[in-house]
Design a protein around this motif. Structure first.
Motif, PDB file in Angstrom:
ATOM      1  N   ARG A   1       0.751  -1.350   0.155  1.00  0.00           N
ATOM      2  CA  ARG A   1       0.083  -0.088   0.000  1.00  0.00           C
ATOM      3  C   ARG A   1       0.795   1.311   0.132  1.00  0.00           C
ATOM      4  N   PRO A   2       1.916   1.465   0.705  1.00  0.00           N
ATOM      5  CA  PRO A   2       2.798   2.711   0.721  1.00  0.00           C
ATOM      6  C   PRO A   2       3.529   2.853  -0.650  1.00  0.00           C
ATOM      7  N   PHE A   3       3.455   1.952  -1.571  1.00  0.00           N
ATOM      8  CA  PHE A   3       3.916   2.276  -2.702  1.00  0.00           C
ATOM      9  C   PHE A   3       2.728   2.156  -3.862  1.00  0.00           C
ATOM     10  N   GLY A   4       1.583   2.180  -3.547  1.00  0.00           N
ATOM     11  CA  GLY A   4       0.690   1.889  -4.452  1.00  0.00           C
ATOM     12  C   GLY A   4       0.284   3.050  -5.267  1.00  0.00           C
ATOM     13  N   ALA A   5       0.089   4.250  -4.818  1.00  0.00           N
ATOM     14  CA  ALA A   5      -0.184   5.483  -5.327  1.00  0.00           C
ATOM     15  C   ALA A   5       0.607   5.538  -6.589  1.00  0.00           C
ATOM     16  N   LEU A   6       1.965   5.464  -6.346  1.00  0.00           N
ATOM     17  CA  LEU A   6       2.968   5.561  -7.508  1.00  0.00           C
ATOM     18  C   LEU A   6       2.981   4.759  -8.548  1.00  0.00           C
ATOM     19  N   ALA A   7       2.635   3.263  -8.275  1.00  0.00           N
ATOM     20  CA  ALA A   7       2.355   2.566  -8.960  1.00  0.00           C
ATOM     21  C   ALA A   7       1.144   2.590  -9.775  1.00  0.00           C
ATOM     22  N   ARG A   8       0.070   3.062  -9.314  1.00  0.00           N
ATOM     23  CA  ARG A   8      -1.095   3.313  -9.978  1.00  0.00           C
ATOM     24  C   ARG A   8      -0.819   4.431 -11.095  1.00  0.00           C
ATOM     25  N   GLN A   9      -0.032   5.492 -10.680  1.00  0.00           N
ATOM     26  CA  GLN A   9       0.191   6.686 -11.430  1.00  0.00           C
ATOM     27  C   GLN A   9       1.133   6.118 -12.747  1.00  0.00           C
ATOM     28  N   LEU A  10       1.878   5.336 -12.612  1.00  0.00           N
ATOM     29  CA  LEU A  10       2.739   4.757 -13.636  1.00  0.00           C
ATOM     30  C   LEU A  10       1.990   4.024 -14.695  1.00  0.00           C
ATOM     31  N   LEU A  11       1.152   3.050 -14.134  1.00  0.00           N
ATOM     32  CA  LEU A  11       0.202   2.122 -14.826  1.00  0.00           C
ATOM     33  C   LEU A  11      -0.868   2.779 -15.497  1.00  0.00           C
ATOM     34  N   SER A  12      -1.284   3.742 -14.644  1.00  0.00           N
ATOM     35  CA  SER A  12      -2.849   4.806 -15.588  1.00  0.00           C
ATOM     36  C   SER A  12      -1.943   5.478 -16.776  1.00  0.00           C
ATOM     37  N   GLY A  13      -0.634   6.053 -16.529  1.00  0.00           N
ATOM     38  CA  GLY A  13      -0.052   6.500 -17.424  1.00  0.00           C
ATOM     39  C   GLY A  13       0.085   5.684 -18.766  1.00  0.00           C
ATOM     40  N   ILE A  14       0.355   4.528 -18.636  1.00  0.00           N
ATOM     41  CA  ILE A  14       0.649   3.516 -19.803  1.00  0.00           C
ATOM     42  C   ILE A  14      -0.792   3.359 -20.190  1.00  0.00           C
ATOM     43  N   GLY A  15      -1.581   2.888 -19.260  1.00  0.00           N
ATOM     44  CA  GLY A  15      -2.971   2.365 -19.999  1.00  0.00           C
ATOM     45  C   GLY A  15      -3.108   0.804 -19.697  1.00  0.00           C
ATOM     46  N   PRO A  16      -3.787   0.462 -18.657  1.00  0.00           N
ATOM     47  CA  PRO A  16      -3.786  -1.070 -18.405  1.00  0.00           C
ATOM     48  C   PRO A  16      -4.407  -1.752 -19.681  1.00  0.00           C
ATOM     49  N   GLU A  17      -5.220  -1.290 -20.273  1.00  0.00           N
ATOM     50  CA  GLU A  17      -5.746  -1.948 -21.341  1.00  0.00           C
ATOM     51  C   GLU A  17      -4.860  -2.189 -22.489  1.00  0.00           C
ATOM     52  N   ARG A  18      -3.630  -1.390 -22.607  1.00  0.00           N
ATOM     53  CA  ARG A  18      -2.683  -1.568 -23.540  1.00  0.00           C
ATOM     54  C   ARG A  18      -1.943  -2.604 -23.298  1.00  0.00           C
ATOM     55  N   LEU A  19      -1.774  -3.098 -22.060  1.00  0.00           N
ATOM     56  CA  LEU A  19      -1.091  -4.210 -21.458  1.00  0.00           C
ATOM     57  C   LEU A  19      -2.030  -5.509 -21.382  1.00  0.00           C
ATOM     58  N   GLY A  20      -3.340  -5.453 -21.809  1.00  0.00           N
ATOM     59  CA  GLY A  20      -4.261  -6.742 -21.675  1.00  0.00           C
ATOM     60  C   GLY A  20      -4.884  -6.540 -20.554  1.00  0.00           C
ATOM     61  N   LEU A  21      -4.644  -5.598 -19.593  1.00  0.00           N
ATOM     62  CA  LEU A  21      -5.256  -5.568 -18.049  1.00  0.00           C
ATOM     63  C   LEU A  21      -6.442  -5.177 -18.131  1.00  0.00           C
ATOM     64  N   ASN A  22      -7.405  -5.459 -16.727  1.00  0.00           N
ATOM     65  CA  ASN A  22      -8.434  -4.613 -16.541  1.00  0.00           C
ATOM     66  C   ASN A  22      -8.136  -3.413 -16.138  1.00  0.00           C
ATOM     67  N   PRO A  23      -8.954  -2.358 -16.491  1.00  0.00           N
ATOM     68  CA  PRO A  23      -8.921  -0.842 -15.912  1.00  0.00           C
ATOM     69  C   PRO A  23      -8.502  -1.021 -14.600  1.00  0.00           C
ATOM     70  N   LYS A  24      -9.270  -1.606 -13.625  1.00  0.00           N
ATOM     71  CA  LYS A  24      -9.033  -1.606 -12.107  1.00  0.00           C
ATOM     72  C   LYS A  24      -7.530  -2.087 -11.916  1.00  0.00           C
ATOM     73  N   ALA A  25      -6.829  -2.720 -12.659  1.00  0.00           N
ATOM     74  CA  ALA A  25      -5.369  -3.277 -12.224  1.00  0.00           C
ATOM     75  C   ALA A  25      -4.565  -2.064 -11.898  1.00  0.00           C
ATOM     76  N   ALA A  26      -4.708  -1.041 -12.322  1.00  0.00           N
ATOM     77  CA  ALA A  26      -3.757   0.134 -11.842  1.00  0.00           C
ATOM     78  C   ALA A  26      -4.205   0.333 -10.391  1.00  0.00           C
ATOM     79  N   GLY A  27      -5.148   0.162  -9.927  1.00  0.00           N
ATOM     80  CA  GLY A  27      -5.185   0.476  -8.446  1.00  0.00           C
ATOM     81  C   GLY A  27      -5.147  -0.698  -7.425  1.00  0.00           C
ATOM     82  N   MET A  28      -4.591  -1.708  -7.750  1.00  0.00           N
ATOM     83  CA  MET A  28      -4.546  -3.214  -7.134  1.00  0.00           C
ATOM     84  C   MET A  28      -3.625  -2.875  -5.875  1.00  0.00           C
ATOM     85  N   LEU A  29      -2.424  -2.287  -6.279  1.00  0.00           N
ATOM     86  CA  LEU A  29      -1.266  -2.115  -5.157  1.00  0.00           C
ATOM     87  C   LEU A  29      -1.796  -1.046  -4.185  1.00  0.00           C
TER      88      LEU A  29
END
Length: 615
Positions: free
Chosen positions: A399-427
Motif C-alpha cells: 500500500r505505501p507504494f500503491g499510489a506511485l504504481a497506480r500513476q505509472l500504470l495509469s499513464g501507460i494504460g492498463p488496457e494496452r497491456l491487456g489488463l482490466n482498467p482496475k488493475a492500476a489500483g490493485m497495489l
C-alpha cells in the motif's frame, strides 16, 4: 405495500403545510398504491400525512391509511408488511388492548403507544413508517433493519418532508433539484447512489435500521436499532464461546412461513439458481400449494448456459407448482426503456431484470411475489468472499507504494497491456478491505472520475463520501473480526442495500407488485451468521439447497451462478449506438457497464462532464 409521504412545518416561522404539494407528492407514487389513497392534516395545518395503498393484509376499508389509533392520539402512514403481526396482536390483546381491524398497521399503532421506539426490533418485516404523536407534538419516522423499504427526507427552512421516492419529493415542487456531488460521484464509482445520499442535494435516505424524531426544535440525529456489522460481531463472539450452532433448515423454514403472511395469493420469481428454488421448496413445506412461479426467457439465450427457462421449469415441476416462462424480446426492451428510466428513482446500472419479471408477475394477476434475493450475502455466494481475503493479504504490504504504481500504470494504460482498467489500483487499494471491495464492485475508479465529471465536483464528492469512498459506513457498528463477517457486512450493507433492494423496490412498485425477500430477514441473518462464523464452516449454499424436505436437485446446486440474467448489455449497446462517450468508457475492451453507466447518468441529467451540482 404502499407509498407514503408527509410534511411537518416544525418551525413557527415556516409556512403551514401546502395541501396541494402533499397531494402532488402522494400521487406521483400512484403505482405504488393503486387500491386507495388517503390524506390527513392536523395541528392547524402544521402536519400532513399522505398514503397510497396496495392492499395485501386486511383488504377492507378498515386497513386504509393514514390510520388513527383508537384513542386518537397517534396517526400512522406505513409502507411494508409486518410478518409477525398476529403474534404481536395476540400479545397485546392479552394485555387488554382492543382492535378495530385485523391489519398489521393497527398493531404498529398499539405497540408504539406502549413501547415507543423500543418496539422497532420486535417488528419482523419490511417497513418504512411515520407516526404523528398528538400529545408530544412529535413526528417519528423509522425504517426496517436491513433497508428493504426506502424512506427519503428533506429538512430545510423549518419544514421536514418525507416520501417513499426521491422523485416524489421533487414532484411536490418545494425541493431544490441541484445534484448532490457525493451521489453522482458514488454512482460512477459503485453503479448506484450510496446511502445516506440521494441524487438530490437536499434529500437524504433515512439509514436502514434506524429511527428519527422531529419535534419543535427540528430533527434529531438518526438513532440506530440494528447493524449488520454488529450481527456478525455478535455471531463471532458466540462462536468463540462455543455452544450449539442454529438449525439452519429450521431457521429458513421459519422465515419462509413468516413471509407468506398475506390475504392475497403469493407467487414466486423462479430462476435456475439455488436461492429461489430452495425458497419454493420451503414454501411447499409450509403447506403452500399451487404457488404461481415465473421465469424470464430470452430467445438469444436458447440452448446456452444463461437460459434459465428449462431448469427453472424442472424446479417448478419438482415441487409440483404451476410455472410460466415470460419471453422478453429486444423490441420490448427498446419499447420499455423510456418507462424504465422514468420509473428509476435514482441512477443505477441494474434493475432491468427486476422490471421485466415484476411486469410478468403482474400480468399473471399477482400482487405479491417472493424473490431469492439475499442468499449470496448469507452463504458466501459471491466471488468477493474468496477474492477479498486473498487480495487484502497479498497487497497489504504494498500500500505505501500503491499510489506511485497506480500513476505509472495509469499513464501507460492498463488496457494496452491487456489488463482490466482496475488493475492500476490493485497495489494502492487491494490491501484494505474497503479498497479491495471497490476493486471488486466498482465501475469506474476514483482516479478516472476527472475524465467523466467536473474536477471540483469530483473533489467535493469524494470528500463527502469519506473513507473507503463511502464503504467504511458498512462498519459503523464495528468491524467484524472474521473474513466472512467483513465481506458479508460489505455485501449486505452496501451492494444489497444500495442496489439490489432499491432496484427491486422501484422496479416492482412501478408495476404495483410487492416483492418479499425471505432471505433478507434479521432473524435469519443472526442464525446464518452464527453458522457461517462457526469453526470449520464452509462457503456455499449446500445448507440452503438441503433445507426443503424435498431437497433441490443436484443439477441446480452445482450449476454456475447466473441469477436472473438478461441480454441487456447487448441490447443496451445497440440502443446507445454511436453516442459520444469519454475515452475510458468507449474503448473496445472497456466493460459494457461503463458505457451503460454513462448512458443512464446522461438520461437522468448527470452525464459526463456535468458541472451543475451543489458545491
Amino acid at each position: 405495500m404502499c407509498g407514503i409521504n408527509g410534511i411537518f412545518a416544525w418551525s413557527g416561522e415556516a409556512p403551514p403545510v401546502d395541501r396541494d404539494e402533499l397531494i402532488r407528492t402522494r400521487d406521483h407514487m400512484a403505482p405504488r398504491g393503486p387500491d386507495g389513497e388517503g390524506l390527513w392534516t392536523g395541528e392547524g395545518g402544521r402536519i400532513g400525512l399522505g398514503h397510497r395503498r396496495l392492499a395485501i393484509i386486511e383488504l377492507s376499508a378498515a386497513g386504509a391509511q393514514p390510520m388513527a389509533s383508537i384513542d386518537g392520539r397517534l396517526m400512522l402512514t406505513f409502507n411494508g408488511e409486518i410478518y409477525n403481526y398476529r403474534a404481536l396482536r395476540a400479545e397485546l390483546i392479552a394485555q387488554g388492548v382492543t382492535f378495530a381491524s385485523h391489519s398489521d398497521s393497527e398493531v404498529i399503532l398499539a405497540l408504539y403507544a406502549r413501547e415507543g421506539a423500543a418496539m422497532l426490533p420486535r417488528l419482523r418485516g419490511m417497513f418504512a413508517l411515520a407516526i404523528w404523536d398528538l400529545e408530544r407534538r412529535e413526528l417519528f419516522v423509522a425504517r426496517d433493519a436491513l433497508g428493504i423499504k426506502p424512506l427519503y427526507y428533506s429538512n430545510r427552512a423549518g419544514t421536514f418532508r418525507f416520501a417513499s421516492q426521491v422523485k416524489a419529493l421533487a414532484a411536490g415542487g418545494a425541493i431544490p433539484t441541484a445534484i448532490e456531488p457525493a451521489a453522482l460521484t458514488g454512482f460512477y464509482l459503485w453503479g448506484s447512489v450510496p446511502e445516506p445520499w440521494t441524487i438530490l442535494a437536499d434529500v437524504f435516505a433515512l439509514p436502514a435500521g434506524s429511527s428519527m424524531a422531529i419535534g419543535a426544535n427540528g430533527a434529531a440525529a438518526p438513532v440506530p436499532f440494528h447493524s449488520v456489522s454488529a450481527v456478525y460481531r455478535e455471531a463471532e463472539a458466540a462462536s468463540a464461546a462455543g455452544g450449539a450452532v442454529p438449525d439452519l433448515a429450521a431457521a429458513l423454514l421459519d422465515s419462509a412461513r413468516h413471509h407468506l403472511e398475506a390475504d392475497v395469493p403469493v407467487g414466486c420469481f423462479l430462476s435456475a439458481g439455488v436461492d429461489s428454488g430452495a425458497l419454493l421448496g420451503l414454501m411447499r413445506d409450509t403447506g403452500a400449494r399451487d404457488v404461481p412461479t415465473v421465469t424470464l426467457g430470452f430467445d438469444e439465450f436458447a440452448g446456452a448456459h444463461d437460459d434459465e427457462a428449462g431448469l427453472a421449469a424442472q424446479v417448478a415441476a419438482h415441487y409440483g407448482m404451476p410455472h410460466r416462462v415470460r419471453r422478453v424480446s429486444e423490441a420490448e426492451f427498446a419499447e420499455d426503456l423510456p418507462r424504465i428510466l422514468a420509473a428509476m428513482d435514482q441512477p443505477t446500472i441494474d434493475g432491468v431484470n427486476s422490471w421485466f419479471v415484476s411486469k410478468a408477475a403482474r400480468e399473471m394477476g399477482l400482487k405479491v411475489a417472493v424473490s431469492g434475493l439475499g442468499g449470496d450475502e448469507l452463504f458466501g455466494g459471491y466471488p468477493a468472499f474468496r477474492d477479498l481475503p486473498a487480495w487484502t493479504r497479498r497487497f497489504a504490504m504494498a500500500r505505501p507504494f500503491g499510489a506511485l504504481a497506480r500513476q505509472l500504470l495509469s499513464g501507460i494504460g492498463p488496457e494496452r497491456l491487456g489488463l482490466n482498467p482496475k488493475a492500476a489500483g490493485m497495489l494502492e487499494h487491494g490491501g484494505s478491505w474497503t479498497g479491495a471491495y471497490l476493486l471488486r464492485r466498482g465501475v469506474f475508479m476514483p482516479w478516472e472520475l476527472p475524465e467523466l465529471l467536473d474536477r471540483d465536483l469530483v473533489r467535493t464528492g469524494l470528500d463527502r463520501l469519506g473513507p473507503g469512498f463511502g464503504a467504511e459506513r458498512a462498519f459503523e457498528g464495528g468491524e467484524p473480526a472474521s473474513d466472512f463477517g467483513k465481506v458479508a457486512t460489505l455485501e449486505a450493507a452496501l451492494y444489497m442495500r444500495n442496489q439490489l433492494l432499491r432496484d427491486t423496490d422501484w422496479a416492482s412498485m412501478a408495476h404495483s407488485l410487492e416483492v418479499r425477500v425471505p432471505l433478507v430477514d434479521p432473524v435469519l441473518m443472526a442464525a446464518t451468521a452464527r453458522a457461517m462464523t462457526a469453526p470449520g464452516a464452509r462457503l456455499g449454499k449446500a445448507p440452503l439447497a438441503a433445507a426443503p424436505a424435498l431437497p433441490l436437485p443436484g443439477a441446480i446446486l452445482h450449476r454456475a451462478k447466473t441469477g436472473f440474467s438478461t441480454p441487456v448489455g447487448r441490447w443496451a449497446q445497440k440502443l446507445m449506438g454511436d453516442a459520444p462517450l469519454p475515452a475510458i468508457a468507449a474503448g473496445p475492451r472497456s466493460p459494457w457497464a461503463r458505457r451503460w453507466t454513462c448512458h443512464v447518468a446522461a438520461s437522468l441529467g448527470g452525464g459526463p462532464l456535468v458541472a451543475s451540482a451543489a458545491a
